[in-house]
Design an enzyme around this catalytic site. Structure first.
Site, PDB file in Angstrom:
ATOM      1  N   LYS A 303       0.836  -1.205   0.000  1.00 11.80           N
ATOM      2  CA  LYS A 303       0.000   0.000   0.000  1.00 11.80           C
ATOM      3  C   LYS A 303       0.866   1.249   0.000  1.00 11.80           C
ATOM      4  O   LYS A 303       2.046   1.199   0.399  1.00 11.80           O
ATOM      5  CB  LYS A 303      -0.863   0.029   1.268  1.00 11.80           C
ATOM      6  CG  LYS A 303      -1.997  -0.973   1.289  1.00 11.80           C
ATOM      7  CD  LYS A 303      -2.817  -0.817   2.568  1.00 11.80           C
ATOM      8  CE  LYS A 303      -3.943  -1.829   2.627  1.00 11.80           C
ATOM      9  NZ  LYS A 303      -4.953  -1.681   1.552  1.00 11.80           N
ATOM     10  N   ARG A 377     -10.323 -11.513   2.122  1.00  9.69           N
ATOM     11  CA  ARG A 377     -11.146 -12.586   1.564  1.00  9.69           C
ATOM     12  C   ARG A 377     -10.420 -13.932   1.618  1.00  9.69           C
ATOM     13  O   ARG A 377     -11.046 -14.976   1.653  1.00  9.69           O
ATOM     14  CB  ARG A 377     -11.568 -12.220   0.129  1.00  9.69           C
ATOM     15  CG  ARG A 377     -10.450 -12.070  -0.825  1.00  9.69           C
ATOM     16  CD  ARG A 377     -10.831 -11.259  -2.066  1.00  9.69           C
ATOM     17  NE  ARG A 377     -10.973  -9.832  -1.771  1.00  9.69           N
ATOM     18  CZ  ARG A 377     -11.386  -8.923  -2.651  1.00  9.69           C
ATOM     19  NH1 ARG A 377     -11.710  -9.285  -3.876  1.00  9.69           N
ATOM     20  NH2 ARG A 377     -11.490  -7.664  -2.311  1.00  9.69           N
TER      21      ARG A 377
HETATM   22  N1  BES Z   1      -8.148  -3.626   4.392  1.00 12.19           N
HETATM   23  C1  BES Z   1      -8.319  -3.236   3.032  1.00 12.19           C
HETATM   24  C2  BES Z   1      -9.651  -2.512   2.812  1.00 12.19           C
HETATM   25  C3  BES Z   1      -9.744  -1.131   3.369  1.00 12.19           C
HETATM   26  C4  BES Z   1      -9.315  -0.050   2.628  1.00 12.19           C
HETATM   27  C5  BES Z   1     -10.339  -0.913   4.585  1.00 12.19           C
HETATM   28  C6  BES Z   1      -9.447   1.215   3.144  1.00 12.19           C
HETATM   29  C7  BES Z   1     -10.473   0.346   5.087  1.00 12.19           C
HETATM   30  C8  BES Z   1     -10.028   1.414   4.364  1.00 12.19           C
HETATM   31  C9  BES Z   1      -8.332  -4.471   2.150  1.00 12.19           C
HETATM   32  O1  BES Z   1      -7.536  -5.518   2.542  1.00 12.19           O
HETATM   33  C10 BES Z   1      -7.853  -4.042   0.795  1.00 12.19           C
HETATM   34  O2  BES Z   1      -6.707  -3.713   0.695  1.00 12.19           O
HETATM   35  N2  BES Z   1      -8.759  -4.065  -0.185  1.00 12.19           N
HETATM   36  C11 BES Z   1      -8.453  -3.713  -1.526  1.00 12.19           C
HETATM   37  C12 BES Z   1      -8.965  -4.820  -2.399  1.00 12.19           C
HETATM   38  C13 BES Z   1      -8.380  -4.829  -3.800  1.00 12.19           C
HETATM   39  C14 BES Z   1      -6.879  -5.072  -3.765  1.00 12.19           C
HETATM   40  C15 BES Z   1      -9.068  -5.915  -4.622  1.00 12.19           C
HETATM   41  C16 BES Z   1      -9.170  -2.397  -1.841  1.00 12.19           C
HETATM   42  O3  BES Z   1     -10.272  -2.155  -1.367  1.00 12.19           O
HETATM   43  O4  BES Z   1      -8.581  -1.585  -2.549  1.00 12.19           O
HETATM   44 MN    MN Z   2      -5.552  -5.369   1.906  1.00 15.61          MN
END
Ligand code: BES
Ligand code: MN
Ligand code: ZN
Length: 528
Positions: A303, A377
């Site tokens: 990230k 997931r």
């Molecule tokens: N933990 C994050 C989701 C999240 C993002 C929660 C911002 C709270 C605030 C999750 O693991 C994630 O990174 N999701 C990605 C999924 C994508 C890579 C398919 C997302 O939402 O961008």
């Molecule tokens: Mn994530």
């Protein structure tokens, strides 16, 4: 550089184990709630009054004692007593009191819901913390209303939630707002206390511990310490069985999906399972499965750095599932329920999984990793499958801070709900309204399942051709039998908030899900 031989020896003995973190934190117990019949005679006071200007019995008595000075002071303050407003006055001379915080109760009718009373309590106590630092005795002065026991208990419950402050790391005493105790005056103190203690305080404590564990930074809460902290909270509570799977158990059971997420971290993954069997023997339980990423760096699909610190909250779903079990067990609900926390730390590193890797889940289905940042997931794939086949649940709910997409769609006001079982939608929305943890439905259809099909493995962990939140829901649904009643809650937008609400004062965890699931289960599973 001179090395200390003793230290060297210790480090050698520890091998690659983590040293326990030293912190300056003091621990804070949940606020104690007391009810008393006795009106204090001095100091400060928090006093509820209705909009129509007619004072309650306690205020009337004070008014008489002060020859009408109290009602005069209220009039002079020009305080309308609208709901969720307060006004600080100097107590009338001769009353014995110093200052009185007037709390608006709105109109004196019977239409206020328990949630509204909770919010009145939370708002009042937050204003009292501001005005007095140590909150004095509180009276809503409503002993003449029919259901004053339930009302006073709900005011106290809201006040406890509303005065949760995560201030354990402040070394400056002046910054502390935590209250050791809150005392409420009502002429039915014993009955109110009994009702409150049985029905509401266990929920308040479940929420309290959920917030604590979610707010803790990731150097304090990692998979094993999550398990340890909850274990200690459950000590002394009946009908509870706790077990925890470690990484070796996971490999033995074929849980390649959660194992793959955890393998990049020095803090190994865990699956915590808390059974509370308070219902009839043999009755199918409700299974709650939570995403428990104790820190989400994104892994190799790393990230950006700007808001990464916030990813310590990525275990909020897991905290809320165990917090719900705590609430139900604490109030001795006649239900069978199992909380499963799928715990891992998502880190990059020499042993981390890569985009393109293929892992085999416990179900036997293979998964191509497209993004190591779609890790929630993956841990849930094994968590929900384990819950579904082990328990044959009457209802399976998973709760996860899964996608930015859900949070962009619904903002801070609603958690996103997905299901293949349409009859579950309306009752969940209703439980949300009643409890204050509101949800709204987002779609889940065959196209979303198609979008995660993969040409190397059975499925992949992202579906670039489908809306992100729905693709995430479909992925999780792939590991649950479609005959099992299942609801997926994507709480990425609502699990933490910087905003103050009447039931949540400090920035951080909202404990979203505990109130919702407690309410849903109470309405639909607990027999009178
Ligand atoms: N933990 C994050 C989701 C999240 C993002 C929660 C911002 C709270 C605030 C999750 O693991 C994630 O990174 N999701 C990605 C999924 C994508 C890579 C398919 C997302 O939402 O961008
Ligand atoms: Mn994530
Ligand atoms: Zn995540």
């Amino acid at each position: 550089m001179k090395t200390n031989p003793l230290l060297t020896l210790c480090l050698l003995m520890l091998g690659s184990w983590q040293l326990t973190e030293a912190t300056a934190a003091r621990s804070t117990q949940p606020t104690q709630i007391n009810f008393t019949n006795t009106m204090p005679t001095e100091g400060n006071l928090v006093l509820g009054i209705f909009q129509d200007g007619v004072l309650g019995p306690q205020a009337q008595a004070m008014d008489q004692d002060s020859n009408g000075a109290l009602s005069h002071a209220i009039k002079a303050a020009d305080f309308e007593a609208k709901i969720k407003t307060t006004h600080l006055i100097t107590a009338p001379m001769g009353s014995g009191f110093d200052q009185i915080l007037l709390v608006g109760l709105g109109e004196q009718d019977k239409s206020k819901t328990n949630l509204q009373w909770q919010e009145i309590g939370g708002h009042a106590v937050q204003q009292a913390v501001k005005a007095f630092k140590t909150v004095p005795t509180i009276t809503m002065d409503i002993s003449e209303l029919d259901n004053s026991i339930e009302i006073n208990a709900n005011v106290a419950y809201g006040a406890k939630l509303g005065s949760y402050y995560f201030d354990k790391y402040y070394t400056d005493e002046k910054r502390h707002k935590h209250q050791q105790r809150l005392t409420f005056i009502t002429n039915q103190a014993d009955q109110t206390s009994q009702y409150y203690t049985q029905e509401l305080n266990p929920v308040a404590d479940g929420i309290w511990f959920t917030r604590d564990i979610a707010n803790e930074p990731a150097n304090i809460i990692y998979p094993q310490s999550f398990v340890d902290q909850w274990r200690s909270h459950f000590k002394g509570i009946d009908h509870i069985k706790i077990h925890s799977l470690d990484e070796k158990d996971m490999l033995k059971q074929g849980m390649g999906a959660i194992y793959g997420v955890g393998r990049g971290s020095k803090n190994p993954p865990r699956m915590m399972i808390v059974e509370y069997m308070g219902g009839e023997k043999g009755q199918a339980p409700i299974v709650l499965v939570g995403k428990g990423i104790t820190f989400d760096t994104g892994g190799i699909s790393i990230k950006g750095s700007s808001n990464m610190w916030n990813m310590k909250f990525d275990m909020s779903g897991a905290a809320a599932t165990i917090g719900t079990v705590y609430a139900l067990a604490g109030r001795e609900a006649k239900v069978n329920v199992v909380g499963i926390a799928a715990l891992a730390e998502n880190m990059p590193g020499g042993n981390a999984q890569r985009p393109g890797d293929v892992v085999t889940s416990m179900s036997g289905k293979t998964i191509q990793i497209r993004s190591t940042d779609a890790e929630g997931r993956l841990v849930l794939a094994d968590g929900v499958y384990y819950g579904d086949i082990t328990y044959n649940p009457a209802l399976l709910v998973d709760i996860a801070t899964l996608t930015g997409s859900a949070s962009r769609a619904l903002g801070k006001d609603y958690g996103a709900l997905f299901t293949r079982h349409d009859e579950l939608v309306a009752p969940f929305i209703e439980a949300g309204k009643q409890s204050g943890d509101e949800v709204w439905q987002l779609p889940l259809n065959d196209n979303h399942f198609k979008a995660i099909e993969n040409n190397v493995a059975d499925v992949m962990n992202s579906g670039p051709d489908a809306p992100g939140a729905s693709a995430g829901a479909a992925f999780i649904g792939t590991f649950i039998r479609d005959t099992t009643p299942w609801v997926h809650l994507d709480v990425a937008g609502v699990s933490w908030s910087d905003k103050t609400t009447p039931v949540k004062a400090s920035p951080g965890s909202t404990s979203f899900g505990v109130r919702l699931l407690n309410q849903y289960i109470k309405t639909h599973f607990e027999k009178e």
